[in-house]
Design a protein around this motif. Sequence first.
Motif, PDB file in Angstrom:
ATOM      1  N   VAL A 186     171.687  -5.673 -81.490  1.00 38.07           N
ATOM      2  CA  VAL A 186     171.047  -6.988 -81.479  1.00 38.07           C
ATOM      3  C   VAL A 186     170.731  -7.355 -80.034  1.00 38.07           C
ATOM      4  O   VAL A 186     171.306  -6.803 -79.096  1.00 38.07           O
ATOM      5  CB  VAL A 186     171.942  -8.077 -82.113  1.00 38.07           C
ATOM      6  N   ALA A 187     169.820  -8.307 -79.876  1.00 39.21           N
ATOM      7  CA  ALA A 187     169.496  -8.818 -78.547  1.00 39.21           C
ATOM      8  C   ALA A 187     169.124 -10.287 -78.657  1.00 39.21           C
ATOM      9  O   ALA A 187     168.470 -10.698 -79.619  1.00 39.21           O
ATOM     10  CB  ALA A 187     168.350  -8.025 -77.920  1.00 39.21           C
ATOM     11  N   THR A 188     169.548 -11.072 -77.679  1.00 40.08           N
ATOM     12  CA  THR A 188     169.284 -12.513 -77.688  1.00 40.08           C
ATOM     13  C   THR A 188     168.813 -12.972 -76.314  1.00 40.08           C
ATOM     14  O   THR A 188     169.435 -12.658 -75.297  1.00 40.08           O
ATOM     15  CB  THR A 188     170.561 -13.292 -78.068  1.00 40.08           C
ATOM     16  N   THR A 189     167.717 -13.699 -76.292  1.00 41.98           N
ATOM     17  CA  THR A 189     167.257 -14.349 -75.064  1.00 41.98           C
ATOM     18  C   THR A 189     167.185 -15.843 -75.331  1.00 41.98           C
ATOM     19  O   THR A 189     166.812 -16.268 -76.427  1.00 41.98           O
ATOM     20  CB  THR A 189     165.879 -13.816 -74.630  1.00 41.98           C
ATOM     21  N   ALA A 190     167.531 -16.651 -74.340  1.00 39.35           N
ATOM     22  CA  ALA A 190     167.669 -18.088 -74.564  1.00 39.35           C
ATOM     23  C   ALA A 190     167.064 -18.897 -73.431  1.00 39.35           C
ATOM     24  O   ALA A 190     167.017 -18.454 -72.276  1.00 39.35           O
ATOM     25  CB  ALA A 190     169.146 -18.445 -74.725  1.00 39.35           C
ATOM     26  N   HIS A 204     177.082 -18.295 -72.823  1.00 43.86           N
ATOM     27  CA  HIS A 204     177.560 -17.035 -72.247  1.00 43.86           C
ATOM     28  C   HIS A 204     177.532 -15.877 -73.237  1.00 43.86           C
ATOM     29  O   HIS A 204     177.771 -14.728 -72.854  1.00 43.86           O
ATOM     30  CB  HIS A 204     178.981 -17.214 -71.705  1.00 43.86           C
ATOM     31  N   TYR A 205     177.211 -16.144 -74.495  1.00 44.96           N
ATOM     32  CA  TYR A 205     177.100 -15.070 -75.485  1.00 44.96           C
ATOM     33  C   TYR A 205     175.715 -14.425 -75.494  1.00 44.96           C
ATOM     34  O   TYR A 205     175.542 -13.365 -76.094  1.00 44.96           O
ATOM     35  CB  TYR A 205     177.408 -15.600 -76.886  1.00 44.96           C
ATOM     36  N   PHE A 206     174.736 -15.037 -74.882  1.00 43.32           N
ATOM     37  CA  PHE A 206     173.368 -14.541 -74.959  1.00 43.32           C
ATOM     38  C   PHE A 206     173.093 -13.501 -73.875  1.00 43.32           C
ATOM     39  O   PHE A 206     173.643 -13.557 -72.777  1.00 43.32           O
ATOM     40  CB  PHE A 206     172.378 -15.703 -74.868  1.00 43.32           C
ATOM     41  N   ASP A 207     172.202 -12.558 -74.193  1.00 49.09           N
ATOM     42  CA  ASP A 207     171.939 -11.444 -73.281  1.00 49.09           C
ATOM     43  C   ASP A 207     171.147 -11.846 -72.046  1.00 49.09           C
ATOM     44  O   ASP A 207     171.343 -11.288 -70.972  1.00 49.09           O
ATOM     45  CB  ASP A 207     171.181 -10.336 -74.021  1.00 49.09           C
ATOM     46  N   LYS A 208     170.234 -12.794 -72.213  1.00 45.58           N
ATOM     47  CA  LYS A 208     169.392 -13.191 -71.075  1.00 45.58           C
ATOM     48  C   LYS A 208     168.972 -14.643 -71.230  1.00 45.58           C
ATOM     49  O   LYS A 208     168.792 -15.124 -72.352  1.00 45.58           O
ATOM     50  CB  LYS A 208     168.144 -12.292 -71.004  1.00 45.58           C
ATOM     51  N   HIS A 209     168.847 -15.342 -70.123  1.00 48.19           N
ATOM     52  CA  HIS A 209     168.332 -16.716 -70.164  1.00 48.19           C
ATOM     53  C   HIS A 209     167.325 -16.904 -69.037  1.00 48.19           C
ATOM     54  O   HIS A 209     167.217 -16.070 -68.134  1.00 48.19           O
ATOM     55  CB  HIS A 209     169.476 -17.733 -70.042  1.00 48.19           C
ATOM     56  N   TYR A 210     166.596 -18.018 -69.101  1.00 45.52           N
ATOM     57  CA  TYR A 210     165.499 -18.260 -68.179  1.00 45.52           C
ATOM     58  C   TYR A 210     165.713 -19.582 -67.438  1.00 45.52           C
ATOM     59  O   TYR A 210     166.359 -20.495 -67.955  1.00 45.52           O
ATOM     60  CB  TYR A 210     164.168 -18.291 -68.947  1.00 45.52           C
ATOM     61  N   PRO A 211     165.160 -19.715 -66.242  1.00 44.36           N
ATOM     62  CA  PRO A 211     165.444 -20.888 -65.404  1.00 44.36           C
ATOM     63  C   PRO A 211     164.754 -22.171 -65.836  1.00 44.36           C
ATOM     64  O   PRO A 211     165.185 -23.265 -65.485  1.00 44.36           O
ATOM     65  CB  PRO A 211     164.961 -20.449 -64.014  1.00 44.36           C
ATOM     66  N   ASP A 212     163.646 -22.053 -66.575  1.00 37.90           N
ATOM     67  CA  ASP A 212     162.908 -23.241 -67.007  1.00 37.90           C
ATOM     68  C   ASP A 212     162.047 -22.883 -68.203  1.00 37.90           C
ATOM     69  O   ASP A 212     162.078 -21.758 -68.697  1.00 37.90           O
ATOM     70  CB  ASP A 212     162.037 -23.809 -65.862  1.00 37.90           C
ATOM     71  N   HIS A 213     161.270 -23.847 -68.685  1.00 36.33           N
ATOM     72  CA  HIS A 213     160.464 -23.626 -69.886  1.00 36.33           C
ATOM     73  C   HIS A 213     159.271 -22.698 -69.664  1.00 36.33           C
ATOM     74  O   HIS A 213     158.700 -22.191 -70.627  1.00 36.33           O
ATOM     75  CB  HIS A 213     159.959 -24.963 -70.432  1.00 36.33           C
ATOM     76  N   TYR A 214     158.876 -22.496 -68.408  1.00 40.61           N
ATOM     77  CA  TYR A 214     157.711 -21.648 -68.151  1.00 40.61           C
ATOM     78  C   TYR A 214     158.082 -20.183 -67.931  1.00 40.61           C
ATOM     79  O   TYR A 214     157.251 -19.298 -68.133  1.00 40.61           O
ATOM     80  CB  TYR A 214     156.952 -22.160 -66.922  1.00 40.61           C
ATOM     81  N   HIS A 215     159.293 -19.906 -67.509  1.00 39.81           N
ATOM     82  CA  HIS A 215     159.739 -18.526 -67.248  1.00 39.81           C
ATOM     83  C   HIS A 215     158.778 -17.807 -66.294  1.00 39.81           C
ATOM     84  O   HIS A 215     158.465 -16.630 -66.477  1.00 39.81           O
ATOM     85  CB  HIS A 215     159.845 -17.712 -68.537  1.00 39.81           C
ATOM     86  N   HIS A 216     158.278 -18.526 -65.311  1.00 42.62           N
ATOM     87  CA  HIS A 216     157.357 -17.983 -64.301  1.00 42.62           C
ATOM     88  C   HIS A 216     155.984 -17.644 -64.878  1.00 42.62           C
ATOM     89  O   HIS A 216     155.217 -16.900 -64.260  1.00 42.62           O
ATOM     90  CB  HIS A 216     157.951 -16.738 -63.630  1.00 42.62           C
ATOM     91  N   MET A 269     159.702 -14.065 -73.880  1.00 41.30           N
ATOM     92  CA  MET A 269     161.038 -14.071 -74.470  1.00 41.30           C
ATOM     93  C   MET A 269     161.152 -13.042 -75.590  1.00 41.30           C
ATOM     94  O   MET A 269     162.175 -12.356 -75.711  1.00 41.30           O
ATOM     95  CB  MET A 269     161.377 -15.465 -75.009  1.00 41.30           C
ATOM     96  N   LEU A 270     160.119 -12.942 -76.414  1.00 39.31           N
ATOM     97  CA  LEU A 270     160.119 -11.960 -77.491  1.00 39.31           C
ATOM     98  C   LEU A 270     160.115 -10.549 -76.927  1.00 39.31           C
ATOM     99  O   LEU A 270     160.870  -9.686 -77.395  1.00 39.31           O
ATOM    100  CB  LEU A 270     158.901 -12.167 -78.392  1.00 39.31           C
TER     101      LEU A 270
END
Length: 334
Positions: A20-24, A35-47, A58-59
């Motif tokens: 499984v993989a999770t990005t948040a 802390h359970y998620f594999d990756k997160h982003y700094p803001d809503h635009y993700h650069h 994200m997908l």
Amino acid sequence: MSSPISGSSFVFDNVYIQSVATTAGIVEYQGPLGHYFDKHYPDHYHHNVSYEQAEIEMLKDALLICLKNGKVKKEEIDFYFGGDLNNQLTACYYYANHLHRPFIGLYSACSTIGLALANASIMIENHNIHKAIACTVSHNATAERQFRYPLEYGIQRKETMTFTATGSVAVYLSNKPSSIRIESITLGKVIDYDQYDANDMGRAMAPAALDTYLQHMKDLKRDGTYYDLILTGDLSHYGKTIMKDLLKEENQKYNEYDDCGCLLYDVTQNVYQGGSGPVCNALVSFGYIYKMMLQGKYKRVLVLATGALLNPVMTNQKLSIPCVCHGYVLEVVV
């Protein structure tokens, strides 16, 4: 070979989760499960230059992480199943051309991960395919623009509203034995209880959750105590209260019940009634519950993925909101 028990439920012998993989998003990462998620982003635009392009990213990240964790190449996956909340499944289809394999686009609103898992599981169990990935993605800002108003409008929020979760989840399934399997699924009927408020999804979806729950128990000749945990998709705090009342009215017994929309965020976060959106159920189920099962906390979990099938055009025409719930059972392999 799987066969329907009643036309609604299927039991599987050979559908296993390989990875499984999770990005948040940032709000989800700041919540109690971050802390359970594999990756997160700094803001809503993700650069990126737009929210929609951030959703596609994200997908992409979730799929690539899932493939890496499963030690499989993207071309080795027979079919991909997934969907999002945008018109024409924009996020999914705009990335699908990079996969070089058939992509089956599905729409079931916030219950999309349940529908994707069901389709993949049935085909694997019946030996139509051997490897599949079920995925979904949602973004708070694109969903607000799709179903209500752009965030920039700054509209007044109603107390009953939920907060569309930002993130993506991918689940790699195959017929190769592993630690956790998809034991069964129950596909839900479309239920319409004449609810008209697009800002009150919990009230609208709870009857659909109950209907699928009762159908599942009837089909499999079980009761709620068979499971360590009953988990609804995104009814959130208001809808969870309604669901508990409905279960009580039906004299249903269970060991533990909770809702993904309540678990994803902390009560101190500005998320109104709690989480919603396709990735709300998926992040909690496969970012948190899946890992708790690997650690031995749960052995059997019934997940009831709920979805409100509203359309802004029909809502503006004062039509009621049809809802659906697709259930799937995660089970530790002994």
